[in-house]
Design a protein around this motif. Structure first.
Motif, PDB file in Angstrom:
ATOM      1  N   GLN A 688      -5.509 -14.797  25.064  1.00  0.00           N
ATOM      2  CA  GLN A 688      -4.235 -15.519  25.056  1.00  0.00           C
ATOM      3  C   GLN A 688      -3.426 -15.196  26.311  1.00  0.00           C
ATOM      4  OE1 GLN A 688      -3.558 -17.742  22.730  1.00  0.00           O
ATOM      5  NE2 GLN A 688      -5.376 -17.264  21.507  1.00  0.00           N
ATOM      6  N   HIS A 689      -3.382 -13.904  26.689  1.00  0.00           N
ATOM      7  CA  HIS A 689      -2.660 -13.517  27.901  1.00  0.00           C
ATOM      8  C   HIS A 689      -3.313 -14.114  29.147  1.00  0.00           C
ATOM      9  CE1 HIS A 689       0.048 -10.935  25.803  1.00  0.00           C
ATOM     10  NE2 HIS A 689      -0.870 -10.051  25.423  1.00  0.00           N
ATOM     11  N   VAL A 690      -4.637 -14.103  29.190  1.00  0.00           N
ATOM     12  CA  VAL A 690      -5.349 -14.654  30.353  1.00  0.00           C
ATOM     13  C   VAL A 690      -5.070 -16.151  30.485  1.00  0.00           C
ATOM     14  CG1 VAL A 690      -7.632 -15.138  31.309  1.00  0.00           C
ATOM     15  CG2 VAL A 690      -7.145 -12.887  30.328  1.00  0.00           C
ATOM     16  N   ALA A 691      -5.087 -16.870  29.353  1.00  0.00           N
ATOM     17  CA  ALA A 691      -4.797 -18.312  29.387  1.00  0.00           C
ATOM     18  C   ALA A 691      -3.359 -18.560  29.838  1.00  0.00           C
ATOM     19  CB  ALA A 691      -5.032 -18.924  28.008  1.00  0.00           C
ATOM     20  N   ALA A 692      -2.422 -17.735  29.350  1.00  0.00           N
ATOM     21  CA  ALA A 692      -1.018 -17.884  29.756  1.00  0.00           C
ATOM     22  C   ALA A 692      -0.861 -17.660  31.253  1.00  0.00           C
ATOM     23  CB  ALA A 692      -0.151 -16.895  28.981  1.00  0.00           C
ATOM     24  N   LEU A 693      -1.539 -16.651  31.783  1.00  0.00           N
ATOM     25  CA  LEU A 693      -1.438 -16.348  33.213  1.00  0.00           C
ATOM     26  C   LEU A 693      -1.937 -17.518  34.053  1.00  0.00           C
ATOM     27  CD1 LEU A 693      -0.631 -14.117  35.197  1.00  0.00           C
ATOM     28  CD2 LEU A 693      -2.990 -13.271  35.101  1.00  0.00           C
ATOM     29  N   ALA A 694      -3.025 -18.152  33.624  1.00  0.00           N
ATOM     30  CA  ALA A 694      -3.580 -19.282  34.377  1.00  0.00           C
ATOM     31  C   ALA A 694      -2.593 -20.451  34.405  1.00  0.00           C
ATOM     32  CB  ALA A 694      -4.902 -19.717  33.758  1.00  0.00           C
ATOM     33  N   VAL A 695      -1.966 -20.747  33.260  1.00  0.00           N
ATOM     34  CA  VAL A 695      -1.025 -21.865  33.182  1.00  0.00           C
ATOM     35  C   VAL A 695       0.183 -21.613  34.078  1.00  0.00           C
ATOM     36  CG1 VAL A 695       0.587 -23.089  31.668  1.00  0.00           C
ATOM     37  CG2 VAL A 695      -1.738 -22.606  30.884  1.00  0.00           C
ATOM     38  N   LEU A 709       1.837 -10.554  33.234  1.00  0.00           N
ATOM     39  CA  LEU A 709       1.104  -9.446  33.853  1.00  0.00           C
ATOM     40  C   LEU A 709       1.413  -8.129  33.143  1.00  0.00           C
ATOM     41  CD1 LEU A 709       1.563 -10.433  37.603  1.00  0.00           C
ATOM     42  CD2 LEU A 709      -0.618 -10.297  36.379  1.00  0.00           C
ATOM     43  N   TYR A 710       2.660  -7.932  32.784  1.00  0.00           N
ATOM     44  CA  TYR A 710       3.048  -6.706  32.077  1.00  0.00           C
ATOM     45  C   TYR A 710       2.366  -6.640  30.709  1.00  0.00           C
ATOM     46  CZ  TYR A 710       5.993  -3.380  29.548  1.00  0.00           C
ATOM     47  OH  TYR A 710       6.439  -2.326  28.783  1.00  0.00           O
ATOM     48  N   ASP A 711       2.450  -7.722  29.940  1.00  0.00           N
ATOM     49  CA  ASP A 711       1.848  -7.719  28.605  1.00  0.00           C
ATOM     50  C   ASP A 711       0.333  -7.614  28.673  1.00  0.00           C
ATOM     51  OD1 ASP A 711       4.218  -7.881  27.104  1.00  0.00           O
ATOM     52  OD2 ASP A 711       4.365 -10.034  27.478  1.00  0.00           O
ATOM     53  N   LEU A 712      -0.257  -8.264  29.672  1.00  0.00           N
ATOM     54  CA  LEU A 712      -1.707  -8.178  29.843  1.00  0.00           C
ATOM     55  C   LEU A 712      -2.124  -6.742  30.153  1.00  0.00           C
ATOM     56  CD1 LEU A 712      -4.489  -9.478  30.088  1.00  0.00           C
ATOM     57  CD2 LEU A 712      -3.905 -10.153  32.430  1.00  0.00           C
ATOM     58  N   MET A 722      -8.761   0.488  31.880  1.00  0.00           N
ATOM     59  CA  MET A 722      -7.774   1.201  32.674  1.00  0.00           C
ATOM     60  C   MET A 722      -7.559   0.575  34.050  1.00  0.00           C
ATOM     61  SD  MET A 722      -5.717   3.810  32.414  1.00  0.00           S
ATOM     62  CE  MET A 722      -6.462   4.774  31.106  1.00  0.00           C
ATOM     63  N   ALA A 723      -8.634   0.271  34.762  1.00  0.00           N
ATOM     64  CA  ALA A 723      -8.501  -0.254  36.126  1.00  0.00           C
ATOM     65  C   ALA A 723      -7.760  -1.586  36.141  1.00  0.00           C
ATOM     66  CB  ALA A 723      -9.884  -0.410  36.758  1.00  0.00           C
ATOM     67  N   GLN A 724      -8.119  -2.462  35.191  1.00  0.00           N
ATOM     68  CA  GLN A 724      -7.437  -3.754  35.133  1.00  0.00           C
ATOM     69  C   GLN A 724      -5.959  -3.576  34.780  1.00  0.00           C
ATOM     70  OE1 GLN A 724     -10.381  -2.946  33.753  1.00  0.00           O
ATOM     71  NE2 GLN A 724     -11.627  -4.781  33.280  1.00  0.00           N
ATOM     72  N   ALA A 725      -5.661  -2.613  33.902  1.00  0.00           N
ATOM     73  CA  ALA A 725      -4.277  -2.378  33.506  1.00  0.00           C
ATOM     74  C   ALA A 725      -3.437  -1.945  34.695  1.00  0.00           C
ATOM     75  CB  ALA A 725      -4.220  -1.324  32.398  1.00  0.00           C
ATOM     76  N   VAL A 726      -3.980  -1.039  35.517  1.00  0.00           N
ATOM     77  CA  VAL A 726      -3.251  -0.571  36.699  1.00  0.00           C
ATOM     78  C   VAL A 726      -2.999  -1.728  37.660  1.00  0.00           C
ATOM     79  CG1 VAL A 726      -3.379   0.903  38.749  1.00  0.00           C
ATOM     80  CG2 VAL A 726      -4.068   1.801  36.513  1.00  0.00           C
ATOM     81  N   ALA A 727      -4.035  -2.533  37.906  1.00  0.00           N
ATOM     82  CA  ALA A 727      -3.909  -3.637  38.864  1.00  0.00           C
ATOM     83  C   ALA A 727      -2.857  -4.642  38.409  1.00  0.00           C
ATOM     84  CB  ALA A 727      -5.261  -4.324  39.044  1.00  0.00           C
ATOM     85  N   HIS A 728      -2.853  -4.997  37.134  1.00  0.00           N
ATOM     86  CA  HIS A 728      -1.911  -6.001  36.641  1.00  0.00           C
ATOM     87  C   HIS A 728      -0.490  -5.456  36.565  1.00  0.00           C
ATOM     88  CE1 HIS A 728      -5.545  -8.254  34.866  1.00  0.00           C
ATOM     89  NE2 HIS A 728      -5.078  -8.940  35.893  1.00  0.00           N
ATOM     90  N   ARG A 747      10.995  -2.109  34.099  1.00  0.00           N
ATOM     91  CA  ARG A 747      10.007  -2.104  33.025  1.00  0.00           C
ATOM     92  C   ARG A 747       8.615  -1.832  33.570  1.00  0.00           C
ATOM     93  NH1 ARG A 747       9.083  -7.788  30.233  1.00  0.00           N
ATOM     94  NH2 ARG A 747       8.199  -8.116  32.304  1.00  0.00           N
ATOM     95  N   ALA A 748       8.248  -2.484  34.677  1.00  0.00           N
ATOM     96  CA  ALA A 748       6.922  -2.273  35.261  1.00  0.00           C
ATOM     97  C   ALA A 748       6.767  -0.848  35.788  1.00  0.00           C
ATOM     98  CB  ALA A 748       6.687  -3.285  36.376  1.00  0.00           C
ATOM     99  N   SER A 749       7.841  -0.284  36.340  1.00  0.00           N
ATOM    100  CA  SER A 749       7.777   1.110  36.809  1.00  0.00           C
ATOM    101  C   SER A 749       7.490   2.048  35.642  1.00  0.00           C
ATOM    102  CB  SER A 749       9.094   1.501  37.491  1.00  0.00           C
ATOM    103  OG  SER A 749       9.296   0.744  38.666  1.00  0.00           O
ATOM    104  N   ARG A 750       8.179   1.822  34.524  1.00  0.00           N
ATOM    105  CA  ARG A 750       7.906   2.643  33.348  1.00  0.00           C
ATOM    106  C   ARG A 750       6.483   2.415  32.851  1.00  0.00           C
ATOM    107  NH1 ARG A 750      13.035   0.637  31.814  1.00  0.00           N
ATOM    108  NH2 ARG A 750      12.026  -0.689  30.242  1.00  0.00           N
ATOM    109  N   GLY A 751       6.000   1.170  32.995  1.00  0.00           N
ATOM    110  CA  GLY A 751       4.638   0.887  32.572  1.00  0.00           C
ATOM    111  C   GLY A 751       3.611   1.648  33.382  1.00  0.00           C
TER     112      GLY A 751
END
Length: 767
Positions: A688-695, A709-712, A722-728, A747-751
């Motif tokens: 669902q997150h990947v589809a949302a990002l594409a749209v 990107l944050y929710d993904l 882990m690697a994908q989480a850091v990149a996004h 929020r992203a800094s805390r993430g």
């Protein structure tokens, strides 16, 4: 559409007689499978003859089988064989069918494939009967078929329609003698002196054609002193004919001439002028404009024409003519002595002026914020001080008129495009720009608005060109072409500055700010709205000031300036409330709810969203209502009620897709992902997150991309990626900084801190 609302717009007063064999065949074909799968039948005319009773049979079937199709009966005229207009395109036909089922036209997609998909989805589980009357060819009908659905379709046409899947054709000839006699006798109902031999001769003169028999019977009823002998004498007196409806030496034109000769001069004038109307259905004010008569006199004449069955009234105060009668009425203008050509052109211009003038009044009430080009065509009712058209007293009445006359307004615009000068087209498309935009006619509007911009440039009218650019920018923005919308609005702003027109510049700034906000340029939006507000506070334009404060509050909110956002929203809400603008109120309440959510008060956000939803239910668009639903659903997810949220998302997402709201679609998909994650279903959340990002990336909605990107990243961390989480998460942080979204940046800094902690402990610590 509510399941308790049974759509039924099938005409009622269409006489029926005989044809029992054909009726049995059609009934059997429609009822095969007991309503569990689609059935398609065609009622065709032998030798392409009109007036043989195709429509009457289809309508009779619809009423006879109403219990077998409890979800409604729809009737749509496709105009396949009208002599004065093109057949109804499949896109407009689908839009009308969906409108009949309760879907607002302004929220329908523009693409044919998307309309077909929405139509088939809407009727998938409905047991309805749909009559597609007067089809031109197979290509027109094929997109209108319901697919895998228990809905039955009856298609009438003057020709064969090969290539339709599963079609059962039934061909109709003229009536057999006994049925034709019965039809005539039922119509006169014993109120005239009749003799069987004379009736048989009358129906022979009518070629056994049901339409001709109907008109002949009505002619007899209109002359109480006549007998069938008198009518027969009249039928044998004429020699004119409609070539395509010949039966040997007998023609339908005899009957039409007879009926027309019996009319008074005012009745003949109205009848002829109605033949000039380009639409299928129209109101008395339009007829009055064509005839140049007061509407009160026109109403009386229309009632008289109704009594003689020369016109029909499919719904209260809406009139139409059979295609054959329309063709006959237009053919009367072949006699130059009847009406000079100049008078005919003048009548059509009066009709065009009527629609444009009334649309201008309706537009000013329905869309009060638009910056207008004065309408000043010579000879129009506005110029002469004479107003035509119905009284329109408020925004709701204005919207109803625009929707009712939508097809005629589109035809008006098309007639002006083909026949009028560029100046008239430029003014007309400006008048209708709000209607075209809000009713979803973006494909039709964009090229005409470009022509309007070019016209005003060629004549050196900078103010009109700027307003045409604002119309064009709105259409670009609502279709997701944000950069084109920005460019058009900036050009309008430059013109306004050159003209030193503060009001026009304020409108340009507001229109420019909308696509800038959609693409995440919040600081620029704040600056622009502050400039506009400094001008508006010096005026008494309460609505415009409230609108600016609402948008300025949104910019403050995204920039993390919460105190300033609160001040703007409170002031905007007060302004909209003072002016009685409920649409402005619920949109401001929506933004206040977003502020509560970002302030960590989801309970207050839920309350504000629910208040906004209640306000929007009675007057907001379906798209607005769906947007409020997904916003509420996101808060319910935060409150730990993911299943309740998913139910709301499930109702809203199809609506957002249907209306072409790609940003809303992306937000809903992301919200569905968040709800699944909260419910502990991370693997269901990821797609669902990947589809949302594409749209959202596709439409460059940067502010929303940050959230996805944050929710993904969060769900990727939960599922061990882990690697994908850091990149996004890093991408979310980078975009937030670039667009100045401070809350999202923090929020992203805390993430990222949570990701680092998870690497050490093996467990994410979100906060």
């Amino acid at each position: 559409t509510s399941p308790h609302r049974i759509p039924d717009n099938v005409p009622r007063d269409i006489p029926w007689v005989g044809r029992h064999d054909e009726l049995r065949r059609l009934t059997a074909a429609l009822c095969e499978g007991n309503g569990t799968s689609a059935a398609v039948v065609t009622v065709e005319a032998i030798d392409g003859m009109g007036g043989v009773g195709k429509t009457a049979m289809a309508v009779h079937l619809a009423h006879r089988l109403r219990d077998r199709f409890p979800d409604g009966r729809l009737f749509l005229h496709l105009g396949g064989h009208a002599s004065d207009r093109d057949p109804l395109p499949a896109t407009r036909a689908l839009a009308e069918l969906l409108r009949l089922l309760g879907l607002p036209p302004k929220e329908l997609p523009q693409d044919l494939d998307e309309l077909v998909s929405l139509w088939r989805t809407t009727v998938r589980d409905r047991r309805m009967m749909v009559i597609l009357d007067d089809a031109a060819d197979t290509g027109q009908v094929r997109p209108l078929l319901p697919g895998d659905s228990p809905t039955a379709v009856v298609v009438t046409s003057r020709r064969r329609l090969p290539g339709l899947p599963g079609v059962r054709p039934v061909s109709l000839d003229v009536l057999p003698r006994d049925d034709a006699v019965l039809l005539f006798e039922r119509r006169v109902d014993g109120r005239c002196v009749t003799r069987r031999a004379e009736v048989e001769e009358i129906i022979l003169r009518c070629g056994h054609l049901p339409l001709a028999i109907e008109i002949a019977a009505s002619r007899l009823l209109s002359r109480p002193s006549w007998s069938t002998s008198d009518l027969l004498d009249q039928l044998t007196a004429g020699s004119a004919h409609l070539p395509e409806l010949r039966d040997g030496e007998r023609t339908l034109r005899h009957v039409f001439d007879l009926s027309c000769r019996a009319l008074t001069p005012p009745q003949r004038l109205v009848f002829r002028r109605m033949g000039l109307h380009f639409g299928v259905e129209f109101g008395p004010h339009a007829v009055a404009a064509l005839a140049g008569l007061p509407v009160e006199e026109t109403d009386r004449i229309l009632e008289e024409l109704l009594s003689q069955h020369l016109i029909s009234e499919p719904s209260p105060h809406r009139f139409s003519m059979h295609d054959l009668l329309r063709e006959y009425a237009r053919s009367l203008y072949d006699d130059d002595a009847l009406e000079p050509e100049g008078e005919v052109r003048k009548a059509v211009r009066q009709l065009m002026d009527h629609y444009v003038q009334v649309a201008d009044r309706a537009d000013r009430m329905a869309y009060p914020f638009r910056s207008r080009i004065p309408l000043d065509a010579e000879g129009t009712p506005a110029a002469t001080g004479r107003r035509t058209g119905p009284e329109i007293t408020d925004a709701h009445a204005a919207e109803r008129w625009l929707m009712t006359e939508g097809a005629n307004l589109l035809d008006t615009l098309d007639w002006i495009r083909q026949n009028g000068p560029e100046s008239q087209l430029a003014q007309a498309v400006h008048v209708l720009a709000g209607f075209l935009d809000m009713e979803g006619h973006l494909v039709a509007a964009e090229p005409l608005l470009r022509r309007a911009v070019a016209h005003w440039r060629s004549v050196g009218d900078g103010a009109a060109r700027a307003r045409a650019l604002l119309d064009l920018s709105a259409v670009h923005t609502h279709s997701g072409a944000y950069e084109e919308g920005i460019a058009a609005a900036r050009e309008a702003q430059d013109i306004a500055r050159t003209l030193q027109d503060g009001e026009l510049e304020s409108e340009a700034i507001h229109q420019l700010s909308i696509p800038l906000w959609q693409t995440g340029r919040y600081a620029l939006v704040r600056s622009l709205q502050q400039h506009s507000l400094s001008y508006l506070v010096q005026t008494e334009k309460t609505l415009q000031t409230a609108r600016v404060r609402n948008l300025l509050g949104i910019a403050h909110l995204h920039l993390g300036e919460k105190v300033e956002a609160v001040e703007c929203f409170v002031a905007a809400l007060a302004g909209f409330t003072a002016e009685g603008d409920d649409r402005g109120r619920y949109r401001t309440l929506n933004n206040m709810a977003e502020l509560f959510r970002k302030n960590g008060d989801p309970e207050a956000a839920e309350k504000s969203y629910r208040e906004a939803i209640e306000l929007s239910a009675g007057m907001g668009s379906r798209g607005d209502h769906a947007t409020l639903q997904i916003n509420l659903a996101n808060v319910l997810t935060t409150l730990g009620r993911p299943d309740e949220a998913l139910a709301l998302f499930g109702r809203a997402l199809p609506v957002l897709r249907a209306v072409g709201d790609r940003q809303g679609e992306g937000i809903a998909l992301n919200g569905i992902g968040r709800a699944h994650r909260i419910a502990g279903r991370g693997e269901q959340a990821l797609p669902q997150h990947v589809a949302a990002l594409a749209v959202l990336r596709d439409i460059h909605a940067e502010g929303e991309v940050v959230d996805v990107l944050y929710d993904l990243a969060r769900v990727e961390l939960d599922t061990g990626r882990m690697a994908q989480a850091v990149a996004h998460m890093e991408q979310s942080l980078s975009i937030s900084r670039r667009i100045g979204a401070r809350v999202e940046e923090e929020r992203a800094s805390r993430g990222l801190e949570a990701v680092a902690a998870a690497r050490l402990s093996g467990t994410p610590n979100w906060h």
